[in-house]
Structures are given as C-alpha cells and as structure tokens.
Scaffold this motif. Structure first.
Motif, mmCIF file in Angstrom:
data_model
loop_
_atom_site.group_PDB
_atom_site.id
_atom_site.type_symbol
_atom_site.label_atom_id
_atom_site.label_comp_id
_atom_site.label_asym_id
_atom_site.label_seq_id
_atom_site.Cartn_x
_atom_site.Cartn_y
_atom_site.Cartn_z
ATOM 1 N N VAL A 128 -105.534 16.540 -42.049
ATOM 2 C CA VAL A 128 -106.107 15.804 -40.962
ATOM 3 C C VAL A 128 -105.342 15.521 -39.920
ATOM 4 O O VAL A 128 -105.590 15.587 -38.523
ATOM 5 C CB VAL A 128 -106.851 14.340 -41.434
ATOM 6 C CG1 VAL A 128 -107.082 13.357 -40.252
ATOM 7 C CG2 VAL A 128 -107.772 14.619 -42.540
ATOM 8 N N LYS B 228 -112.167 9.198 -42.696
ATOM 9 C CA LYS B 228 -111.805 9.685 -43.942
ATOM 10 C C LYS B 228 -112.456 9.337 -45.401
ATOM 11 O O LYS B 228 -113.747 8.407 -45.341
ATOM 12 C CB LYS B 228 -110.195 9.181 -44.250
ATOM 13 C CG LYS B 228 -109.365 9.568 -43.238
ATOM 14 C CD LYS B 228 -107.747 9.041 -43.484
ATOM 15 C CE LYS B 228 -106.832 9.751 -42.468
ATOM 16 N NZ LYS B 228 -105.534 9.335 -42.948
ATOM 17 N N ILE C 184 -111.288 11.877 -30.077
ATOM 18 C CA ILE C 184 -111.382 12.380 -31.441
ATOM 19 C C ILE C 184 -111.477 11.359 -32.461
ATOM 20 O O ILE C 184 -110.702 10.520 -32.416
ATOM 21 C CB ILE C 184 -109.994 13.204 -31.775
ATOM 22 C CG1 ILE C 184 -109.987 14.203 -30.502
ATOM 23 C CG2 ILE C 184 -110.171 13.899 -32.838
ATOM 24 C CD1 ILE C 184 -108.573 14.875 -30.413
ATOM 25 N N VAL D 19 -105.636 16.746 -36.100
ATOM 26 C CA VAL D 19 -105.950 15.923 -34.962
ATOM 27 C C VAL D 19 -104.870 16.168 -33.702
ATOM 28 O O VAL D 19 -105.099 16.027 -32.744
ATOM 29 C CB VAL D 19 -105.983 14.309 -35.498
ATOM 30 C CG1 VAL D 19 -106.178 13.489 -34.270
ATOM 31 C CG2 VAL D 19 -107.215 14.156 -36.165
ATOM 32 N N VAL E 186 -112.201 10.345 -36.467
ATOM 33 C CA VAL E 186 -111.681 10.600 -37.938
ATOM 34 C C VAL E 186 -112.549 9.597 -38.909
ATOM 35 O O VAL E 186 -112.200 8.394 -38.505
ATOM 36 C CB VAL E 186 -110.117 10.906 -38.247
ATOM 37 C CG1 VAL E 186 -110.230 11.006 -39.750
ATOM 38 C CG2 VAL E 186 -109.516 11.734 -37.168
ATOM 39 N N SER F 242 -112.192 14.777 -44.988
ATOM 40 C CA SER F 242 -112.359 13.969 -43.741
ATOM 41 C C SER F 242 -113.346 14.712 -42.730
ATOM 42 O O SER F 242 -113.169 15.926 -42.602
ATOM 43 C CB SER F 242 -111.142 13.459 -43.205
ATOM 44 O OG SER F 242 -110.327 12.786 -44.161
ATOM 45 N N THR F 243 -114.305 13.890 -42.093
ATOM 46 C CA THR F 243 -114.913 14.639 -41.193
ATOM 47 C C THR F 243 -113.989 14.294 -39.652
ATOM 48 O O THR F 243 -113.394 13.123 -39.648
ATOM 49 C CB THR F 243 -116.327 13.955 -40.949
ATOM 50 O OG1 THR F 243 -116.015 12.445 -40.711
ATOM 51 C CG2 THR F 243 -117.169 14.158 -42.134
ATOM 52 N N ILE F 244 -113.862 15.278 -38.656
ATOM 53 C CA ILE F 244 -113.105 14.835 -37.423
ATOM 54 C C ILE F 244 -114.365 15.406 -36.355
ATOM 55 O O ILE F 244 -115.031 16.293 -36.539
ATOM 56 C CB ILE F 244 -111.930 16.018 -37.362
ATOM 57 C CG1 ILE F 244 -111.131 15.600 -38.543
ATOM 58 C CG2 ILE F 244 -111.394 15.995 -35.974
ATOM 59 C CD1 ILE F 244 -109.819 16.598 -38.438
ATOM 60 N N CYS G 297 -107.446 9.035 -29.571
ATOM 61 C CA CYS G 297 -107.652 9.120 -31.100
ATOM 62 C C CYS G 297 -107.206 8.007 -31.615
ATOM 63 O O CYS G 297 -106.227 7.118 -30.756
ATOM 64 C CB CYS G 297 -107.226 10.489 -31.619
ATOM 65 S SG CYS G 297 -105.273 10.610 -31.231
#
Length: 471
Positions: A443, A321, A317, A447, A319, A394-396, A238
């Motif tokens: 976020v 934003k 992972i 994470v 992310v 945000s998408t994770i 990540c």
C-alpha cells in the motif's frame, strides 16, 4: 451565519479549548455562530469500554474507568476556569453527570444485559461533558454563550446506534428553540452525535455523527457556511501518515468529497455531505491548530470552482485497509440472467456491504471489510459456485474530475503502479474514481508512487497547498 463543528482533538485539552474559543470569537465579529462539539478526544472510546464492561458485569473495571472520565473533566475545568464561583458551579454539574454515568453502570450490571439503547446513553456523556465545560469557559471570557441540549431539537427514530433524524420535527424545533437565541445575539453551544426519540430516549447518529449533526443544523438554519474544524489542513491529497508530502486540497466538489468519504478518507463522515448538497451550503474543512490556513472548500458553486478545477484533475488518493477479496466462479453466469441478483441477495441476508466489484463472463470478484467475513457467508456463496478468498488486501482509489473521460490518466495511474501487484481493478461505475486492490504490504509503495506522479512539481498551484504545519 455559520455552524462551527469542533472535533475531539480540537477540544481535547484546556489549550485546545482556548484555541477553539479564540476561533469562535473571530467568527463572532462577523455573525453569531452555532457551535457544535464532539466529546474530548479519547472519551467516547473510554465510554464504549465502560459500556462493554458494564454489560459483562465487570463492575469494578467500569467504575474505575468512570472515575477516570470524571477526573479528566474536573482537571480540564480546573485548568480552564479561573473564577471561584463559576468553578464551583461547574464542578457540581460535572459531578451530576458523573453520578448519572455511575448509576447507569450499576443499572446495566444489575440487569446483566447491555442493549443498544443503553449503549447510546453511555456514549452520550462525552458530548454532554465537553459542551458543559466549553460553554462555561466562553461565559467566563465574556462571550454571550448559552448551552443547549441538542436532544431537545435533534429528534430521531429509535434505531439506536444509528438513528436518523425526523426532518420536519427537527426543523420546526430548531426554528423555535435555537434560531431565536442566535437572532438575539447568543452564541449557542450544543452537542454533535447525539439525539433523542420523541418520547425522550437518548440516541446516537453513529460514530462520526457530529459532522452529520452540524450539517443538518446548518441546513435547517439555512446558514451561509458549515465549518468542520479538525487537526489537519482540510482534505488532503492522501493520508499524510503514508505520504509526508501530502498537500491540502483548496477546493473540491460535493461529489468528489462524498466519493472520498465513502472510499476511506477520515476527514469527513459520509453523511455530512447530503444536507449541505440539498441547500448548496459550502462546507469548509479547517485546522484548529492552524486557523489561518486556507483549508478546503467543498462546494458546487461555479464561481468558487472557476479556475480551481479542470477536466481530468486527480484530486486525492483514498485508502481503505482491512479488506478481503471474495472470488465467485460459476458457469451459471454465462448467458443467464438473475445470477447477480442471487449473489447480492446472499450479501444482503448477512448484512455485508460490498465495497468494490469487477466481473467477467463466468466470475465475480468483490471486496468486503475483512471483519464482515464469516464461514456462514462463504457457505451460502458456495451454493452459487466455486469460492476463494484473499485476505490482507487494501483498496486504493484515485479520485478527481471526470477521470473516466480523461485521456491519459489511466495510463499514468498504471505506469506509476508498474512495480506493484494489482489484485483487482474496478473502473467505469463512477466518472470520478478509478479503484484497484493491492496486498497490504504494498500500500505505502503504491500510494507514494501515485502521489509523486500526480502531485509533485509546481503544477496545479492554487488548487493544492502545502500544509501549514510543514512550512
């Protein structure tokens, strides 16, 4: 033979260039490489500002920034090149490039309009400067290096700002103009990111296009490897800025890497993967600051993947934003076909890309880049039903081998997120990705919790590696 692409931070200073040259020298002991360079770090952004200033007739501002670009490369030259004659010769080349940049500024200022074609011309100077200095430094150190203008081989359409190569024309020219130089023992130094139309107008492949350039050149040359040299130890589990304990992934498949790239990973440009997949050329993501680190191998080769990957493994992972959720509710959806076609036609009309989607019988939730949001778009959507918007999310995405079919992985994911408010969940479209949306303030917590769940402890040794800089 390998294509070696060096990013902006890997050639951003005299010290960085010396390091990159030493890495090239090590590769030359095995086979003569093709070296593809980005602009020095920060230069492309400065050229974009110059273009914008020229377009709004801020001539003094644009000329001052151009002076900074000239001074940066003259200082780089002064620190890197020791020979008096070579230094004088190279200074003339830099002055010529700087003069052409200033001429372009004045031309746009006089016309009073900045076109996409002019913007591409502005942005091309960064790679022309960096490769000119780099090739000269290699020659001074005794390397058989030759500078090649990539615009003679990277022939594209005229979609300025996001040009696409003309495959057959490019492949023929690479075979005719670059391959003989490599076969003759010359290390070729050329530019990423830029190209040219068939009638000689400069184009660019889009931001991050240097990776794409390298992959294309590697595929046209049928190389053994494509090396992407950056300032991190390969593809990470990540973003290390969010999770200091992030680890380097030793090996991953092309599909995993492509998924990560589209989901927000910054190491790779999404288009990089496609040419490599077509020719099954392994892509190595390596760290120019720590060249002995193993980095990441991206491949579909079963032998390389054997023992390094297993079903249900979470690899990384990602992310993204700056997103917003758009919720559309309409009773017209219930038991009626055609509604989704109407919905996505609206996004197509406004040129908005949908990132993530979840549906029920009478509602659709989807995410888009917050910068794409507009009142006109929402107005068009309201013709289909009730609309509400959630900004600041945000998408994770959790990415790995065959996650959808792996028992227990989803449970571990949502257990790790029990203290986080999930605004949206999307799973099923991809076998290697489970995605969800959280509010931006949560976020880092989300994470870090996920990283502890899947990457803490001694498991998966050999697949993940502690970054070289933290040893």
């Amino acid at each position: 033979m390998a294509v070696m692409k060096f990013g902006g931070t890997s050639v951003g200073t005299a010290k960085a260039m010396r390091q990159a040259i030493s890495i090239v020298a090590r590769e030359e002991q095995k086979a003569v490489p093709l070296v593809v360079l980005s602009a020095c770090s920060g230069i492309t952004n400065k050229l974009v500002h110059i273009a914008d200033a020229s377009g709004r007739s801020a001539l003094d501002e644009a000329m001052a920034l151009a002076g900074e670009v000239r001074s940066f490369h003259l200082n780089l030259l002064d620190e890197l090149i020791k020979g008096v004659e070579l230094k004088a010769e190279l200074a003339i080349k830099i002055e010529e490039l700087a003069s052409r940049l200033e001429l372009l500024i004045k031309g746009v200022d006089i016309v009073g309009e900045l076109t996409e074609r002019s913007r591409d011309m502005f942005c091309s100077f960064g790679e022309l400067f960096s490769t000119t200095v780099f090739a000269a430094a290699m020659k001074e150190l005794g390397h058989k290096a030759v500078w090649v203008d990539v615009r003679t081989v990277m022939i594209t359409d005229d979609n300025f700002g996001f040009a696409r190569p003309l495959q057959e024309v490019c492949e023929e020219r690479v075979g005719r103009l670059i391959k003989p130089l490599l076969e003759g023992g010359m290390t070729v130094v050329t530019q990423g990111y830029i190209g040219s139309t068939q009638d000689g107008r400069t184009t660019t492949l889009g931001r991050g296009g240097s990776d794409f350039s390298a992959a294309l050149l590697g595929s046209w040359l049928n190389d053994d490897a494509i090396q992407i040299w950056t300032d991190v130890d390969g593809v990470m589990t990540c973003d290390p800025r969010m999770v200091p304990e992030a680890r380097s992934i030793r090996v991953m498949t092309f599909s995993e890497a492509a998924e990560l790239a589209y989901l927000g990973a910054k190491v790779l440009h999404p288009d990089t993967i496609a040419p490599a997949v077509q020719k099954n050329i392994p892509v190595y993501v390596l760290n120019s600051l720590h060249p002995d680190a193993k980095g990441t191998i991206i491949t579909n080769d079963p032998q390389r993947l054997s023992g390094m990957s297993y079903e249900g493994l979470v690899k990384s992972i990602a992310v993204k934003k700056g997103q917003c959720i758009i919720n559309v509710r309409s009773n017209r959806m219930f038991g009626r076909h055609g509604f989704m076609n109407e919905l996505f036609d609206v996004f197509a009309r406004y040129g908005v890309s949908v990132e993530m989607i979840a549906t029920s019988e009478v509602s659709v939730s989807l995410t888009v880049d917050d910068k794409c949001f507009s009142d006109e778009l929402i107005g068009a959507l309201k013709a289909l039903g009730d609309v509400d918007i959630e900004h600041g999310v945000s998408t994770i995405s959790v990415v790995g081998d065959n996650l959808r079919m792996s028992r227990g992985v989803a449970g571990r994911i949502f257990s790790a997120l029990k203290d986080v408010n999930l605004r949206m969940i999307s799973q099923g479209a991809s076998e290697i990705n489970v995605g969800f949306v959280v509010e931006e303030p949560e976020v880092v917590t989300a994470v870090n919790n996920l990283h502890r769940e899947f990457f803490s402890g001694p498991q998966n040794e050999g697949i993940f590696e502690t970054p070289a800089g933290s040893r």
